[in-house]
Scaffold this active site. Structure first.
Site, PDB file in Angstrom:
ATOM      1  N   ASP A 177       0.804  -1.235   0.000  1.00  0.00           N
ATOM      2  CA  ASP A 177       0.000   0.000   0.000  1.00  0.00           C
ATOM      3  C   ASP A 177       0.836   1.284   0.000  1.00  0.00           C
ATOM      4  O   ASP A 177       1.502   1.610   0.995  1.00  0.00           O
ATOM      5  CB  ASP A 177      -0.944   0.034   1.212  1.00  0.00           C
ATOM      6  CG  ASP A 177      -1.908  -1.148   1.254  1.00  0.00           C
ATOM      7  OD1 ASP A 177      -1.552  -2.226   0.730  1.00  0.00           O
ATOM      8  OD2 ASP A 177      -3.006  -0.999   1.823  1.00  0.00           O
TER       9      ASP A 177
ATOM     10  N   GLU B 260      -4.461   1.983  -2.815  1.00  0.00           N
ATOM     11  CA  GLU B 260      -5.713   2.450  -2.187  1.00  0.00           C
ATOM     12  C   GLU B 260      -5.530   3.655  -1.272  1.00  0.00           C
ATOM     13  O   GLU B 260      -6.490   4.349  -0.968  1.00  0.00           O
ATOM     14  CB  GLU B 260      -6.385   1.309  -1.407  1.00  0.00           C
ATOM     15  CG  GLU B 260      -5.604   0.896  -0.166  1.00  0.00           C
ATOM     16  CD  GLU B 260      -6.487   0.329   0.933  1.00  0.00           C
ATOM     17  OE1 GLU B 260      -7.680   0.123   0.714  1.00  0.00           O
ATOM     18  OE2 GLU B 260      -5.941   0.096   2.027  1.00  0.00           O
ATOM     19  N   ASN B 261      -4.288   3.896  -0.808  1.00  0.00           N
ATOM     20  CA  ASN B 261      -4.040   5.036   0.094  1.00  0.00           C
ATOM     21  C   ASN B 261      -3.168   6.116  -0.558  1.00  0.00           C
ATOM     22  O   ASN B 261      -2.607   6.964   0.142  1.00  0.00           O
ATOM     23  CB  ASN B 261      -3.331   4.560   1.364  1.00  0.00           C
ATOM     24  CG  ASN B 261      -4.031   3.407   2.037  1.00  0.00           C
ATOM     25  OD1 ASN B 261      -3.539   2.278   2.031  1.00  0.00           O
ATOM     26  ND2 ASN B 261      -5.193   3.674   2.598  1.00  0.00           N
TER      27      ASN B 261
ATOM     28  N   ASN C 183     -10.381  -1.506   0.481  1.00  0.00           N
ATOM     29  CA  ASN C 183     -11.525  -0.822   1.093  1.00  0.00           C
ATOM     30  C   ASN C 183     -11.531   0.687   0.876  1.00  0.00           C
ATOM     31  O   ASN C 183     -12.583   1.314   0.933  1.00  0.00           O
ATOM     32  CB  ASN C 183     -11.591  -1.133   2.589  1.00  0.00           C
ATOM     33  CG  ASN C 183     -10.295  -0.830   3.304  1.00  0.00           C
ATOM     34  OD1 ASN C 183      -9.241  -1.341   2.924  1.00  0.00           O
ATOM     35  ND2 ASN C 183     -10.349  -0.008   4.324  1.00  0.00           N
ATOM     36  N   HIS C 184     -10.341   1.295   0.623  1.00  0.00           N
ATOM     37  CA  HIS C 184     -10.306   2.751   0.443  1.00  0.00           C
ATOM     38  C   HIS C 184     -10.518   3.205  -1.000  1.00  0.00           C
ATOM     39  O   HIS C 184     -10.431   4.406  -1.289  1.00  0.00           O
ATOM     40  CB  HIS C 184      -8.975   3.316   0.962  1.00  0.00           C
ATOM     41  CG  HIS C 184      -8.899   3.356   2.462  1.00  0.00           C
ATOM     42  ND1 HIS C 184      -9.702   4.173   3.223  1.00  0.00           N
ATOM     43  CD2 HIS C 184      -8.137   2.645   3.335  1.00  0.00           C
ATOM     44  CE1 HIS C 184      -9.432   3.985   4.502  1.00  0.00           C
ATOM     45  NE2 HIS C 184      -8.489   3.056   4.600  1.00  0.00           N
TER      46      HIS C 184
ATOM     47  N   HIS D  11      -6.692  -8.331  -0.129  1.00  0.00           N
ATOM     48  CA  HIS D  11      -6.701  -7.185   0.771  1.00  0.00           C
ATOM     49  C   HIS D  11      -7.594  -7.530   1.962  1.00  0.00           C
ATOM     50  O   HIS D  11      -8.818  -7.546   1.844  1.00  0.00           O
ATOM     51  CB  HIS D  11      -7.248  -5.977   0.004  1.00  0.00           C
ATOM     52  CG  HIS D  11      -6.978  -4.678   0.663  1.00  0.00           C
ATOM     53  ND1 HIS D  11      -5.743  -4.068   0.624  1.00  0.00           N
ATOM     54  CD2 HIS D  11      -7.758  -3.856   1.402  1.00  0.00           C
ATOM     55  CE1 HIS D  11      -5.792  -2.934   1.285  1.00  0.00           C
ATOM     56  NE2 HIS D  11      -7.002  -2.782   1.785  1.00  0.00           N
TER      57      HIS D  11
ATOM     58  N   HIS E 239      -3.290  -4.521   3.321  1.00  0.00           N
ATOM     59  CA  HIS E 239      -4.281  -3.821   4.155  1.00  0.00           C
ATOM     60  C   HIS E 239      -3.803  -3.529   5.573  1.00  0.00           C
ATOM     61  O   HIS E 239      -4.124  -2.468   6.107  1.00  0.00           O
ATOM     62  CB  HIS E 239      -5.626  -4.562   4.232  1.00  0.00           C
ATOM     63  CG  HIS E 239      -6.621  -3.917   5.152  1.00  0.00           C
ATOM     64  ND1 HIS E 239      -7.210  -2.700   4.866  1.00  0.00           N
ATOM     65  CD2 HIS E 239      -7.108  -4.291   6.368  1.00  0.00           C
ATOM     66  CE1 HIS E 239      -8.040  -2.379   5.866  1.00  0.00           C
ATOM     67  NE2 HIS E 239      -7.990  -3.306   6.788  1.00  0.00           N
TER      68      HIS E 239
ATOM     69  N   HIS F 230      -0.798  -2.933   6.589  1.00  0.00           N
ATOM     70  CA  HIS F 230       0.303  -1.965   6.521  1.00  0.00           C
ATOM     71  C   HIS F 230       1.509  -2.390   7.364  1.00  0.00           C
ATOM     72  O   HIS F 230       2.440  -1.605   7.535  1.00  0.00           O
ATOM     73  CB  HIS F 230      -0.143  -0.554   6.917  1.00  0.00           C
ATOM     74  CG  HIS F 230      -1.072   0.095   5.930  1.00  0.00           C
ATOM     75  ND1 HIS F 230      -1.317   1.435   5.912  1.00  0.00           N
ATOM     76  CD2 HIS F 230      -1.799  -0.429   4.914  1.00  0.00           C
ATOM     77  CE1 HIS F 230      -2.183   1.726   4.941  1.00  0.00           C
ATOM     78  NE2 HIS F 230      -2.496   0.603   4.323  1.00  0.00           N
TER      79      HIS F 230
HETATM   80 FE   LIG Z   1      -4.062   0.333   2.925  1.00  0.00          FE
HETATM   81 FE   LIG Z   2      -7.126  -1.281   3.251  1.00  0.00          FE
END
Ligand SMILES: [Fe+2]
Ligand SMILES: [Fe+2]
Length: 269
Positions: A9, A40-41, A68-69, A152, A177, A179
């Protein structure tokens, strides 16, 4: 032999800077044929924009996965419709924009299937990733022997279960996910490379990417607070998977973690 580089990520500007400055040397040093990253981030910790996606592709990413993001920035809904190299988890309900898989091709002409799925334990309860991933593999495997899966997910157990579910079916399954990079990289008995979590590419003097005081305060008080991306101690976390492109079996997986300085040094090796 084919070598696949997967980057965990990418968080905010510190994460993007690691990619901008370091990806060229990293790719060269590990002789990666394809580079996949979870984005995603990438936009200040939350989601992805077209501008940032294009910038990351320019820096050398071949395929971008998410989680999810993915919908945190509204414009991602339009962007994912026109950029097939940006994936969202395949097990979102069928009417959701975008795709959960992509058929990439290396410079040497090897087809590589990339699949993005998301867990359901301690996360939004979407469709069954264990069933959906098999359908995605079925659809890709007529055109690609090498298949890479980004799962994820929050729970270690769900990710380990998916690893065994996919052993012998794909070249590699790695988790994203949390991290935080785990130390269990291995090739499972039927030839699938596995790692529970690749970790994050972003500021490591943080609470999984967020400024320490802000995230810590939530735990101390139970009150809501606005999250801002931290800056200190940027590190790039990734894995390199070596595979036989004829059989699609993984031969080796190695987890990587580089500071900004270590990445800069790679350019001089
Ligand atoms: Fe993430
Ligand atoms: Fe995530």
């Amino acid at each position: 032999m084919i070598r696949l580089l997967f980057i965990g990520d990418i968080v905010g500007r510190p994460g993007r800077e690691l990619i901008r400055r370091g990806l060229g040397a990293l790719r060269e040093y590990h002789q990666a044929d394809l580079v996949i990253a979870n984005v995603e981030n990438a936009a200040a910790g939350f989601g992805i924009t077209r501008e940032i996606g294009e910038e990351l592709l320019d820096h050398g990413l071949d395929v971008m996965t998410s989680g999810n993001h993915i919908w945190d920035r509204k414009e991602a809904i339009d962007y994912i419709g026109i950029e097939p190299r940006l994936l969202r988890p395949a097990n979102f309900p069928a009417a959701v924009p975008g795709n959960g898989s992509y058929l990439a091709r290396t410079a040497a002409g090897v087809s590589v299937g990339v699949i993005n799925i998301m867990g359901r334990v301690f996360m939004t309860s979407i469709d069954d990733p264990f069933a959906v991933v098999l359908k995605e593999i079925e659809a890709l495997k007529v055109r690609a022997r090498v298949i890479f899966v980004d799962f994820h997910a929050e729970a270690t157990s769900e990710k380990v279960a998916m690893g065994w579910h996919l052993d012998g079916r794909v070249t590699a399954m790695v988790g994203t996910h949390t991290h935080v990079q785990t130390a269990d990289d291995r090739v499972l008995p039927r030839g699938t490379a596995f790692l529970t979590d690749v970790g994050m590419t972003g500021p490591h003097d943080s609470i999984i990417g967020v400024q320490i005081e802000l995230a810590l305060n939530r735990f101390l008080t139970g009150m809501p607070s606005r999250f801002e991306t931290a800056e200190g101690n940027p590190r790039l976390n990734a894995v390199i998977v070596e595979a036989d492109e004829e059989s699609g079996r993984a031969l080796d997986i190695e987890r990587l973690s580089y500071s900004q300085e270590e990445l800069a040094d790679l350019a001089n090796v």
